[in-house]
Design a protein around this motif. Structure first.
Motif, PDB file in Angstrom:
ATOM      1  N   GLU A 122       0.839  -1.204   0.000  1.00 44.64           N
ATOM      2  CA  GLU A 122       0.000   0.000   0.000  1.00 44.64           C
ATOM      3  C   GLU A 122       0.876   1.258   0.000  1.00 44.64           C
ATOM      4  O   GLU A 122       0.702   2.154  -0.831  1.00 44.64           O
ATOM      5  N   ALA A 123       1.837   1.318   0.926  1.00 39.96           N
ATOM      6  CA  ALA A 123       2.676   2.518   1.061  1.00 39.96           C
ATOM      7  C   ALA A 123       3.477   2.776  -0.215  1.00 39.96           C
ATOM      8  O   ALA A 123       3.730   3.931  -0.570  1.00 39.96           O
ATOM      9  N   ALA A 124       3.859   1.698  -0.903  1.00 38.03           N
ATOM     10  CA  ALA A 124       4.652   1.854  -2.126  1.00 38.03           C
ATOM     11  C   ALA A 124       3.854   2.540  -3.236  1.00 38.03           C
ATOM     12  O   ALA A 124       4.435   3.048  -4.193  1.00 38.03           O
ATOM     13  N   THR A 125       2.523   2.571  -3.113  1.00 34.01           N
ATOM     14  CA  THR A 125       1.701   3.211  -4.153  1.00 34.01           C
ATOM     15  C   THR A 125       1.505   4.713  -3.903  1.00 34.01           C
ATOM     16  O   THR A 125       0.983   5.411  -4.760  1.00 34.01           O
TER      17      THR A 125
ATOM     18  N   PRO B 154       6.421  10.222  -0.102  1.00 33.08           N
ATOM     19  CA  PRO B 154       7.216   9.204   0.600  1.00 33.08           C
ATOM     20  C   PRO B 154       6.954   9.201   2.099  1.00 33.08           C
ATOM     21  O   PRO B 154       7.852   9.398   2.913  1.00 33.08           O
ATOM     22  N   LEU B 155       5.685   8.976   2.486  1.00 34.87           N
ATOM     23  CA  LEU B 155       5.318   8.963   3.902  1.00 34.87           C
ATOM     24  C   LEU B 155       5.711   7.627   4.534  1.00 34.87           C
ATOM     25  O   LEU B 155       5.867   6.628   3.837  1.00 34.87           O
ATOM     26  N   GLY B 156       5.811   7.627   5.856  1.00 33.50           N
ATOM     27  CA  GLY B 156       6.168   6.412   6.560  1.00 33.50           C
ATOM     28  C   GLY B 156       4.980   5.494   6.773  1.00 33.50           C
ATOM     29  O   GLY B 156       3.828   5.931   6.733  1.00 33.50           O
ATOM     30  N   VAL B 157       5.255   4.200   6.996  1.00 29.19           N
ATOM     31  CA  VAL B 157       4.211   3.256   7.375  1.00 29.19           C
ATOM     32  C   VAL B 157       4.735   2.434   8.553  1.00 29.19           C
ATOM     33  O   VAL B 157       5.855   1.935   8.530  1.00 29.19           O
TER      34      VAL B 157
ATOM     35  N   LEU C 118      11.968 -13.156  10.834  1.00 29.87           N
ATOM     36  CA  LEU C 118      11.507 -11.791  10.578  1.00 29.87           C
ATOM     37  C   LEU C 118      12.442 -10.988   9.675  1.00 29.87           C
ATOM     38  O   LEU C 118      11.966 -10.385   8.703  1.00 29.87           O
ATOM     39  N   PRO C 119      13.755 -10.941   9.941  1.00 31.01           N
ATOM     40  CA  PRO C 119      14.610 -10.134   9.066  1.00 31.01           C
ATOM     41  C   PRO C 119      14.550 -10.587   7.611  1.00 31.01           C
ATOM     42  O   PRO C 119      14.481  -9.752   6.696  1.00 31.01           O
ATOM     43  N   GLU C 120      14.540 -11.907   7.386  1.00 30.91           N
ATOM     44  CA  GLU C 120      14.469 -12.432   6.018  1.00 30.91           C
ATOM     45  C   GLU C 120      13.146 -12.032   5.366  1.00 30.91           C
ATOM     46  O   GLU C 120      13.101 -11.646   4.194  1.00 30.91           O
ATOM     47  N   LEU C 121      12.060 -12.134   6.134  1.00 30.14           N
ATOM     48  CA  LEU C 121      10.744 -11.770   5.611  1.00 30.14           C
ATOM     49  C   LEU C 121      10.699 -10.294   5.244  1.00 30.14           C
ATOM     50  O   LEU C 121      10.214  -9.919   4.166  1.00 30.14           O
ATOM     51  N   VAL C 122      11.200  -9.444   6.139  1.00 31.92           N
ATOM     52  CA  VAL C 122      11.168  -8.002   5.891  1.00 31.92           C
ATOM     53  C   VAL C 122      11.983  -7.667   4.638  1.00 31.92           C
ATOM     54  O   VAL C 122      11.549  -6.896   3.774  1.00 31.92           O
ATOM     55  N   GLU C 123      13.150  -8.297   4.523  1.00 33.95           N
ATOM     56  CA  GLU C 123      13.997  -8.053   3.357  1.00 33.95           C
ATOM     57  C   GLU C 123      13.271  -8.449   2.067  1.00 33.95           C
ATOM     58  O   GLU C 123      13.274  -7.707   1.082  1.00 33.95           O
ATOM     59  N   GLU C 124      12.611  -9.608   2.104  1.00 30.39           N
ATOM     60  CA  GLU C 124      11.876 -10.108   0.940  1.00 30.39           C
ATOM     61  C   GLU C 124      10.734  -9.159   0.563  1.00 30.39           C
ATOM     62  O   GLU C 124      10.549  -8.821  -0.605  1.00 30.39           O
ATOM     63  N   VAL C 125       9.980  -8.709   1.576  1.00 31.42           N
ATOM     64  CA  VAL C 125       8.828  -7.844   1.299  1.00 31.42           C
ATOM     65  C   VAL C 125       9.281  -6.477   0.771  1.00 31.42           C
ATOM     66  O   VAL C 125       8.657  -5.912  -0.139  1.00 31.42           O
ATOM     67  N   LEU C 126      10.387  -5.964   1.283  1.00 33.79           N
ATOM     68  CA  LEU C 126      10.900  -4.682   0.793  1.00 33.79           C
ATOM     69  C   LEU C 126      11.304  -4.798  -0.678  1.00 33.79           C
ATOM     70  O   LEU C 126      11.016  -3.915  -1.494  1.00 33.79           O
ATOM     71  N   LYS C 127      11.947  -5.900  -1.003  1.00 30.78           N
ATOM     72  CA  LYS C 127      12.364  -6.134  -2.395  1.00 30.78           C
ATOM     73  C   LYS C 127      11.160  -6.238  -3.306  1.00 30.78           C
ATOM     74  O   LYS C 127      11.086  -5.619  -4.362  1.00 30.78           O
ATOM     75  N   GLU C 128      10.207  -7.065  -2.864  1.00 29.35           N
ATOM     76  CA  GLU C 128       9.005  -7.358  -3.629  1.00 29.35           C
ATOM     77  C   GLU C 128       8.172  -6.104  -3.910  1.00 29.35           C
ATOM     78  O   GLU C 128       7.636  -5.926  -4.994  1.00 29.35           O
ATOM     79  N   THR C 129       8.051  -5.227  -2.900  1.00 30.91           N
ATOM     80  CA  THR C 129       7.178  -4.053  -3.030  1.00 30.91           C
ATOM     81  C   THR C 129       7.940  -2.836  -3.536  1.00 30.91           C
ATOM     82  O   THR C 129       7.328  -1.860  -3.976  1.00 30.91           O
ATOM     83  N   GLY C 130       9.279  -2.853  -3.423  1.00 28.92           N
ATOM     84  CA  GLY C 130      10.069  -1.706  -3.834  1.00 28.92           C
ATOM     85  C   GLY C 130      10.005  -0.543  -2.855  1.00 28.92           C
ATOM     86  O   GLY C 130      10.445   0.568  -3.153  1.00 28.92           O
ATOM     87  N   LEU C 131       9.449  -0.786  -1.663  1.00 32.08           N
ATOM     88  CA  LEU C 131       9.355   0.294  -0.662  1.00 32.08           C
ATOM     89  C   LEU C 131      10.752   0.627  -0.136  1.00 32.08           C
ATOM     90  O   LEU C 131      11.521  -0.269   0.208  1.00 32.08           O
ATOM     91  N   ASP C 132      11.058   1.921  -0.054  1.00 29.21           N
ATOM     92  CA  ASP C 132      12.330   2.345   0.529  1.00 29.21           C
ATOM     93  C   ASP C 132      12.342   1.912   1.999  1.00 29.21           C
ATOM     94  O   ASP C 132      11.417   2.238   2.741  1.00 29.21           O
TER      95      ASP C 132
END
Ligand code: C2E
Ligand code: MG
Ligand code: MG
Ligand code: MG
Length: 288
Positions: free
Chosen positions: A101-104, A108-111, A125-139
């Motif tokens: 959602e935030a990536a859309t 560039p607000l925080g979530v 958790l760290p692996e999941l967060v890394e994967e989701v950041l990559k997948e969504t392109g969120l900074d």
């Protein structure tokens, strides 16, 4: 309904709880199937800087609308999801949905995303967060993970390692619900927090009690000493806001600024159409 939003202890006195929970196994079954049945959604609550009134981000809050049971408060179903392990999948859904959602957003607000102790200690958790950041392109700097102090003390060594891995990814980490339970100064110093979120029970009391005001001042002093910004949760009244301003509190969140709502209701903040540089101001009047 108000009772369901408070501290866990009040839930005991909610008369409908017995009815809802008497078939605990059915309840757990329903929780496990809630994702595939599309029963979860996220609402978003704005967060603003006090000195500028600028909305800088939103906290994502989970909602569950089960066809049979209706809407169930997170204070009711999250503890059960934690006990039966379903929180791992649910937490993953929340993280992925909030980041996507935030990536859309044009701005560039925080979530901010709440993370359960079970996710912190049990999952990857760290692996999941890394994967989701990559997948969504969120900074990564736009993602803040909210962690309660009680979830750290189960295994301090592991919690510390996980939080440092998360920091290495570039995400922010906030201590949620500060001032409830057993807040300890050494935890604040030992863990790599970027922010303290002071619980609404402390904020609420400053209106009526000199002692509560003194406790809040002590928290601000402590935070200043540690160079950590403070966000006050659950700000509802102008009197609370005045107190926070007088004490140079950094940030606020609460019904006075905005209730948690579907993100579409906050399009004036998230969309950049035609006024990309215009700062987004806090509303003058209460959103009721
Ligand atoms: P929290 O993380 O401390 O979230 C703030 C809670 O305070 C939210 O309740 C929000 O609706 C409520 N709130 C905000 N402003 C005000 C105000 O001015 N007055 C009052 N009375 N309440 C206010 P909500 O959404 O019912 O969530 C309750 C708790 O459930 C959260 O507390 C959090 O601990 C947990 N939770 C919610 N969503 C998630 C999630 O996705 N994952 C996890 N693990 N926990 C979640
Ligand atoms: Mg929170
Ligand atoms: Mg919380
Ligand atoms: Mg909180």
């Amino acid at each position: 309904e108000a009772k369901l939003e408070g501290r866990g202890i009040y839930r005991v006195f909610e008369p409908s709880m017995g009815e809802h929970l008497h078939d605990r196994r059915q309840f757990e079954h329903d929780i496990r199937h809630a994702i595939s049945r599309n029963e979860f959604s996220l609402v978003f609550q704005p967060q603003a800087e006090l000195h500028s009134n600028r909305v800088f981000g939103f906290e994502a809050l989970l909602r569950w609308d089960n066809g049979t049971r209706g809407a169930i408060a997170p204070t009711v179903f999250i503890p059960i999801a934690e006990e039966c392990g379903a929180i791992l999948k649910i937490g993953e859904w929340v993280l992925r949905t909030a980041c996507a959602e935030a990536a859309t957003w044009d701005r560039p607000l925080g979530v901010s995303v709440n993370v359960s102790a079970v996710q912190l200690h049990g999952g990857n958790l760290p692996e999941l967060v890394e994967e989701v950041l990559k997948e969504t392109g969120l900074d990564p700097s736009r993602l803040e993970l909210e962690i309660t102090e009680s979830s750290l003390i189960k295994d301090i060594g592991r919690a510390l390692a996980v939080l440092h891995k998360l920091k290495d990814l570039g995400v922010q980490i906030a201590m949620d619900d500060f001032g409830t339970g057993y807040s300890s100064l050494s935890n604040l110093r030992a863990f790599p927090f970027d922010k303290i979120k002071v619980d609404q029970s402390l904020v609420r009391a400053v209106d009526t009690s000199d002692e509560a005001a003194a406790v809040m001042r002590a928290v601000f002093g402590l935070a200043r000493g540690l160079k950590l910004p403070v966000l006050a949760e659950g700000v509802e009244t102008d009197a609370e806001l005045s107190f926070l301003r007088a004490e140079a509190c950094d940030e606020m969140q609460g019904y006075l600024l905005g209730r948690p709502c579907p993100i579409a209701e906050f399009a004036q903040h998230t969309s950049g159409e035609g006024k990309a540089a215009a700062p987004q101001r806090l509303r003058k009047h209460k959103l009721r």
